[in-house]
Design an enzyme around this catalytic site. Structure first.
Site, PDB file in Angstrom:
ATOM      1  N   GLY A 156      -8.412  40.026  14.859  1.00  0.00           N
ATOM      2  CA  GLY A 156      -7.268  40.577  14.886  1.00  0.00           C
ATOM      3  C   GLY A 156      -7.260  42.233  15.461  1.00  0.00           C
ATOM      4  CB  SER A 157      -5.160  45.048  14.825  1.00  0.00           C
ATOM      5  OG  SER A 157      -3.940  44.355  15.061  1.00  0.00           O
ATOM      6  CB  THR A 158     -10.679  44.932  13.220  1.00  0.00           C
ATOM      7  OG1 THR A 158     -11.016  43.515  13.463  1.00  0.00           O
ATOM      8  CG2 THR A 158     -10.191  44.931  11.703  1.00  0.00           C
TER       9      THR A 158
END
Length: 594
Positions: A312-314
């Protein structure tokens, strides 16, 4: 008339005088046989005497060898397995001597062993033991009970059961139990590694078996040790990279976070930025390696290195790396994210809100999918996937941990606009927690990627440059804004330290698509941000209570475990705790983004 005729008696006497003496002849024959027998016996006795004298005086070694063959035996000497220690020499895995009882079925059957009494002494089923002996009646060795305490074994041996013998083996003991189970793994009954670092370093830890000659009595009991034929060589100790205190804190806080959010599982990895050493690696659920009688196989695997997930956004900080490295963007670039959606062919990319026009820093602060997709579409199609390759995604870290997964990076023929756009905010690529932590450690070290090590490292470690230093250092202040009131992870803050990081909240893959109500909640960060020393990645699998965003489920675990790690590793604070406390008193409204 009277002269010519004799009486009957006279005639008989006359005949007797004219016949030879038969008794004299028979006596001669008897005396001859007697002498012959005496002669034969004398010869035999003389031969035996000569042979005995020869064997005793000339060939005495033969008799000694024959006696030894009936009383001397060669027995193995088990080698002590090396001790596994943490970086401070605290024992984490040690071997203790135990006694194993075994049986010679042929001997037991010949001696009419009391199987019922033996089974009672061993607390076994008489029927099962009888069947086992019968099944192996032609063999000379079967195990009865392995790894008994010496005292319990001596009680059985004292009963002098026919055909029952003992041997010394070693059993592994893990003082930290569940806290270190996944990293250390465990050994089998043969004292060889079966999982984890016990398996990785088995050749070094395992010793070399020796042998000795012993004297035994007629019942097979050892009377004395006669000679050492080959000394056993103990295994070498292994000094690991992680600190058992940091490890325990990591496991405790991860277990607490999984319980608080009623999650399926959780993973935590902490790395030393300057050396690449693993300081902590925890996985929940765990197991007790000292008691594996009711072991759940699902709890055995080390999820930090085996489980793959979409981060995801990591991954958004790495999208900004690609943007800045391309030269098309700078830290001052702006992006129009209105109206909160962005179409790439048939794919509509969405933000949780309409952030309007935002700068590059706000891309991370608010975790904008639209902005990162716009960046990906502005770059050559292979830019982002190739950067992921250089960071190590799609291949193992080379740590040597058994069963380590490589993750999945789509092949180049799948790098179409939609795939590249979703890669920009962490979908379409799968990683492990260890890979993700290593990638963030690369940013924290100024763009240098260092190999992951489970062994203690002395001195600085040279790596190879993956990200230009100026770009890596420019990202850290941007990621600091994530751990603020305006960002998505205020709960990741650590009193006394500046923290930089990124949240992630990814839908879990399900049935060829994505689940609408199952998430992976992530936070990966570094501290102190002014000079990063430690990177920690936290992943909470499917939180079902208390919120599923990374800033709610994973960030608090990061905060508590990082605070302990910094303190235990003697890392100097770089921020006023009063200033942070004042900021934390503000009402917290987590951003909906990753």
């Amino acid at each position: 008339m009277n002269q010519r005729t004799n009486s009957p008696n006279q005639r008989a006497n006359s005949r007797a005088k004219t016949k030879p003496a038969a008794s004299d002849h028979g006596g001669l024959k008897y005396v001859g046989r007697h002498r012959f027998v005496l002669f034969i016996l004398a010869v035999l006795f003389g031969g035996i005497t000569l042979r005995a004298g020869y064997l005793t005086v000339v060939d005495s070694e033969f008799l000694r060898a024959q006696g030894d063959a009936r009383m001397m035996r060669t027995e193995p000497i088990m080698a002590m397995r090396g001790v596994i220690r943490d970086r401070n020499n605290t024992p984490l895995a040690v071997s203790t001597p135990v006694t194993t009882l075994w049986l010679n079925p042929r001997q037991a059957i010949a001696a009419k062993l009391d199987v019922v009494a033996l089974a009672k002494a061993l607390k076994l089923s008489p029927a099962d033991l009888q069947a086992k002996i019968k099944r192996h009646r032609e063999k000379g060795f079967i195990y009865l009970v392995r790894h008994m305490t010496p005292n319990d074994a001596e009680e059985v041996l004292a009963k002098d059961f026919a055909g029952v013998y003992s041997m010394t083996e070693y059993k592994r003991f893990y003082p930290e139990a569940e806290a270190t189970a996944h990293m250390l793994g465990f050994t089998g009954t043969d004292d060889h590694g079966r999982e984890g670092l016990e398996l990785s370093f088995d050749k070094k830890l395992a010793g070399i078996e020796g042998s000795k000659r012993v004297m035994k009595d007629l019942k097979g009991h050892r009377v004395q040790d006669v000679a050492l034929l080959k000394p056993a060589r103990p295994g070498q100790d292994v000094i690991l990279s992680f600190d058992s205190r940091v490890q325990y804190s990591a496991y405790r806080e991860l277990a607490r976070g999984v319980a608080e959010h009623n999650a399926v599982a959780g993973v935590l990895v902490s790395l030393d930025v300057e050396t690449g050493e693993v300081l902590a690696m925890a996985s929940v659920p765990s197991f007790n390696p000292n008691n594996r009688g009711t072991l759940d196989i699902d709890a055995v695997r080390n999820r930090a290195v085996t489980d793959m997930f979409e981060p995801g956004s990591t991954l958004k900080p790495f999208t900004l790396v690609a943007a800045l490295e391309s030269g098309k963007f700078t830290t001052s670039s702006h992006f129009d994210t209105s109206p909160g959606t962005y179409r790439v062919l048939n794919k509509v990319v969405r933000d949780h809100s309409n952030y309007g026009v935002i700068d590059m820093q706000t891309v991370l602060t608010k975790s904008s999918n639209v902005a990162t997709a716009q960046i990906a579409m502005a770059l050559p199609r292979d830019t982002l996937p190739l950067l992921h390759q250089h960071l190590g995604f799609g291949s193992t870290t080379g740590s040597g941990f058994p069963g380590e997964s490589a993750g999945i990076l789509q092949p180049s023929n799948r790098w179409n606009p939609v795939e590249v756009a979703t890669m920009s905010y962490g979908y379409g690529v799968t990683v492990t927690a260890l890979q993700l932590a290593q990638a963030y450690a690369t940013i924290a070290s100024g763009g240098i990627q260092r190999p992951v090590s489970f062994i203690k490292v002395n001195g600085p470690v040279e790596g190879h440059r993956v990200i230009p230093e100026v770009i890596a250092k420019s990202l850290i202040p941007m990621m600091e804004t994530v751990v603020t009131q305006e960002g998505t992870a205020l709960r990741a803050a650590v009193p006394g330290y500046r923290v930089a990081g990124k949240t992630g909240t990814a839908h879990k893959a399900k049935g060829g698509g994505y689940s609408s109500d199952q998430y992976m909640s992530l936070f990966v960060g570094m501290a102190p941000a002014s000079n990063p020393k430690i990177v920690t990645a936290v992943i909470i699998d499917t939180p079902r209570k208390g919120g599923y965003y990374g800033g709610l489920a994973a960030a608090p675990v990061f905060s508590r475990s990082m605070a302990d790690a910094l303190r235990l590793m003697n890392v100097e604070p770089d921020r006023s705790s009063e200033r942070l406390a004042g900021q934390a008193r503000l009402p917290y409204r987590p951003a909906a983004g990753g």
